[in-house]
Design an enzyme around this catalytic site. Structure first.
Site, PDB file in Angstrom:
ATOM      1  CG  ASN A 212      -0.166  -0.078   2.506  1.00  0.00           C
ATOM      2  OD1 ASN A 212       0.596   0.827   2.823  1.00  0.00           O
ATOM      3  ND2 ASN A 212      -0.329  -1.165   3.253  1.00  0.00           N
ATOM      4  CG  ASP A 280      -7.204  -4.862   6.202  1.00  0.00           C
ATOM      5  OD1 ASP A 280      -6.805  -4.821   7.385  1.00  0.00           O
ATOM      6  OD2 ASP A 280      -7.713  -3.892   5.614  1.00  0.00           O
ATOM      7  CE  LYS A 290       8.368 -13.491 -13.328  1.00  0.00           C
ATOM      8  NZ  LYS A 290       9.291 -13.012 -14.332  1.00  0.00           N
ATOM      9  N   PRO A 308      -3.615 -11.445  10.647  1.00  0.00           N
ATOM     10  CG  PRO A 308      -1.637 -11.764  11.829  1.00  0.00           C
ATOM     11  CD  PRO A 308      -2.284 -12.028  10.501  1.00  0.00           C
ATOM     12  CB  ILE A 310      -0.704  -6.395  14.825  1.00  0.00           C
ATOM     13  CG1 ILE A 310      -0.339  -7.187  13.563  1.00  0.00           C
ATOM     14  CG2 ILE A 310       0.429  -6.466  15.844  1.00  0.00           C
ATOM     15  CD1 ILE A 310       0.777  -6.578  12.740  1.00  0.00           C
ATOM     16  CG  PHE A 328      -2.318   5.807  13.478  1.00  0.00           C
ATOM     17  CD1 PHE A 328      -1.594   5.499  14.618  1.00  0.00           C
ATOM     18  CD2 PHE A 328      -2.128   7.040  12.881  1.00  0.00           C
ATOM     19  CE1 PHE A 328      -0.702   6.405  15.165  1.00  0.00           C
ATOM     20  CE2 PHE A 328      -1.234   7.957  13.407  1.00  0.00           C
ATOM     21  CZ  PHE A 328      -0.520   7.646  14.546  1.00  0.00           C
ATOM     22  CE  LYS A 342     -10.885   1.067  11.470  1.00  0.00           C
ATOM     23  NZ  LYS A 342     -10.281   1.529  10.248  1.00  0.00           N
ATOM     24  CE  LYS A 346      -8.767  -2.321  13.780  1.00  0.00           C
ATOM     25  NZ  LYS A 346      -7.668  -2.828  12.963  1.00  0.00           N
TER      26      LYS A 346
HETATM   27  O1  C5P Z   1      -8.736  -1.755  10.472  1.00  0.00           O
HETATM   28  P1  C5P Z   1      -7.744  -0.752  10.071  1.00  0.00           P
HETATM   29  O2  C5P Z   1      -6.663  -1.297   9.202  1.00  0.00           O
HETATM   30  O3  C5P Z   1      -8.285   0.524   9.522  1.00  0.00           O
HETATM   31  O4  C5P Z   1      -7.090  -0.337  11.475  1.00  0.00           O
HETATM   32  C1  C5P Z   1      -6.011   0.496  11.534  1.00  0.00           C
HETATM   33  C2  C5P Z   1      -5.259   0.277  12.813  1.00  0.00           C
HETATM   34  O5  C5P Z   1      -5.095  -1.100  13.098  1.00  0.00           O
HETATM   35  C3  C5P Z   1      -3.861   0.805  12.703  1.00  0.00           C
HETATM   36  O6  C5P Z   1      -3.451   1.207  13.998  1.00  0.00           O
HETATM   37  C4  C5P Z   1      -3.075  -0.402  12.229  1.00  0.00           C
HETATM   38  O7  C5P Z   1      -1.705  -0.287  12.546  1.00  0.00           O
HETATM   39  C5  C5P Z   1      -3.750  -1.523  12.975  1.00  0.00           C
HETATM   40  N1  C5P Z   1      -3.769  -2.820  12.276  1.00  0.00           N
HETATM   41  C6  C5P Z   1      -3.025  -3.856  12.770  1.00  0.00           C
HETATM   42  N2  C5P Z   1      -3.067  -5.083  12.147  1.00  0.00           N
HETATM   43  C7  C5P Z   1      -3.853  -5.277  11.061  1.00  0.00           C
HETATM   44  C8  C5P Z   1      -4.608  -4.216  10.546  1.00  0.00           C
HETATM   45  C9  C5P Z   1      -4.530  -2.998  11.179  1.00  0.00           C
HETATM   46  O8  C5P Z   1      -2.304  -3.684  13.760  1.00  0.00           O
HETATM   47  N3  C5P Z   1      -3.886  -6.460  10.484  1.00  0.00           N
END
Ligand code: C5P
Length: 402
Positions: A212, A280, A290, A308, A310, A328, A342, A346
């Protein structure tokens, strides 16, 4: 932050010397005093007048200058500073240092000084990669010389690669670190903070990946700001565009699963800030070989598996949960409503929400406009530099931890 510190700043002869003028401004606004030295070659790129105007002191230029020698001998000059910084450090200057030559004022000061020396190299990529320069860098490192950069990128000469002088902010970090203003003092001294940053790369096959647009700029600035308040920082970063800050423990990872492992391995921590833009999904059927066009026109089909989360995983820990977990939320619409949801989903304490719609220029840019969402409510911060967002966030963290 650098009040009471004096920097002996040697400006070598390279086009990057214009960035040294910006460095001078940053040093002055951080409270440092400067003793500028301009090499003969340096005068081809910046004038003594512009250096004097910005540094507030006239640059020293000649080794055998009767007035200067009478006022302050070159040996004394080499000892007056707390740190010697060479920016830009040219290939020629580094070669002379490595050989111990002292045929002008700058090289004589560098040989005579009893202070630490920090180099910000800048040169053409071929010059940086030349075996002679490689040897000189190794010798200088061995001698205890510190380095900031060089960065990789497009150069004034039109080539691309390592050799570009580090940005003033990076050199400032290295200066603070060299002066021992990293861990150990400040309101977060004794605290351990985990910061995740940058994108993740999820392999499709050995040569392709999904990523990304995160540059890692905001996470890097946050790690530096927490370090500046004295925290011990574990900086867990995906492949970012910006260099990691100095004075933090860098753990470089590629994928979300590697990032999760690194975060868990870094526990326990007092604070965890999740600034990474974690993918995600990963490719479930990522190939060991390849993927090739086989001429049939059949398209490869990628299957996805969820990575996962995190942040949610760490926020949900019962044992070893950091006292403050900050996430974030990069949103493109309904920023506050989505980010508030969120925060609950979370289980984190704070959410730093921002609008990353294409028009905002935030993703990959230098500025950010965030809303801080805590248990107490919502705070809208004005648009400001990512460094300033980082400093405010670090200050809030320090305040909350008491
Ligand atoms: O769900 P979203 O990606 O918008 O959430 C953003 C927040 O979750 C950020 O703090 C990002 O670092 C964290 N995150 C994470 N692991 C993931 C997806 C997002 O720690 N797989």
């Amino acid at each position: 932050m650098l009040a009471g510190k004096r920097i002996l700043l040697i400006i070598g002869g390279g086009i990057a010397a214009y960035k040294t003028l910006l460095l001078i401004r940053e040093l002055r606004s951080a409270g440092a005093a400067l003793t500028p030295v301009l090499t003969q070659a340096g005068t081809q790129f910046v004038t003594p007048l512009s250096v004097a105007a910005l540094a507030g002191e006239k640059p020293y230029q000649e080794l055998f200058d009767l007035t200067d020698e009478a006022e302050m001998g070159h040996i004394e000059l080499s000892r007056t500073a707390d740190l010697v910084v060479v920016a830009p450090a040219t290939a020629d200057l580094m070669a002379k240092m490595a050989a111990g030559l002292a045929d002008d004022l700058a090289t004589t000061l560098l040989l005579a000084t009893d202070k630490r020396v920090l180099l910000a190299p800048a040169m053409n990529v071929r010059m940086w990669q030349h075996p002679a320069t490689r040897r000189n860098v190794a010798v200088l490192r061995d001698d205890g010389i510190l380095f900031a950069g060089p960065d990789e990128g497009e150069m004034a000469c039109g080539e691309f690669g390592p050799g570009r002088m580090a940005e003033p902010g990076t050199i400032m970090d290295a200066i603070r670190n060299a002066l021992g203003q990293g861990a150990g003092t400040g309101p977060l001294a004794g605290r351990h903070v985990i910061v995740t940053s940058g994108p993740t790369h999820e392999p499709i096959d050995p040569v392709r990946y999904i990523a990304n647009r995160s540059s890692g700029a905001q996470g890097t600035a946050i790690a530096a700001a927490l370090r500046d308040l004295g925290a011990r920082v574990s900086f867990i970063t995906g492949p970012a565009d910006v260099a990691p800050p100095v004075g933090v423990n860098v753990v470089a990872v590629q994928t979300a699963r590697e990032m999760e492992q690194a975060v868990k391995a870094a526990l326990p921590a007092d604070v965890a800030v999740f600034a990474a833009a974690v993918a995600d999904w990963r490719v479930k059927n990522a190939g060991a070989h390849k993927i090739k066009k086989d001429g049939t026109g059949n398209l490869p089909v990628l299957e996805f598996a969820e990575n996962p989360d995190i942040l949610a995983g760490i926020a949900g820990l019962t044992k070893e949960r950091p006292a403050l977990v900050v996430g974030f939320a990069a949103e493109t619409d309904d920023v506050v409503a989505n980010a508030t949801r969120k925060r609950h989903r979370k289980g984190c304490d704070w959410i730093v929400a921002n609008d990353v719609s294409p028009g905002t220029g935030i993703m990959g840019g230098d500025e950010n406009a965030v809303v801080l969402i805590t248990g107490e409510g919502t705070e809208e911060w004005p648009r400001m530099g990512k460094d300033e967002v980082a400093r405010r966030l670090a200050a809030r963290i320090a305040e909350t931890l008491g």
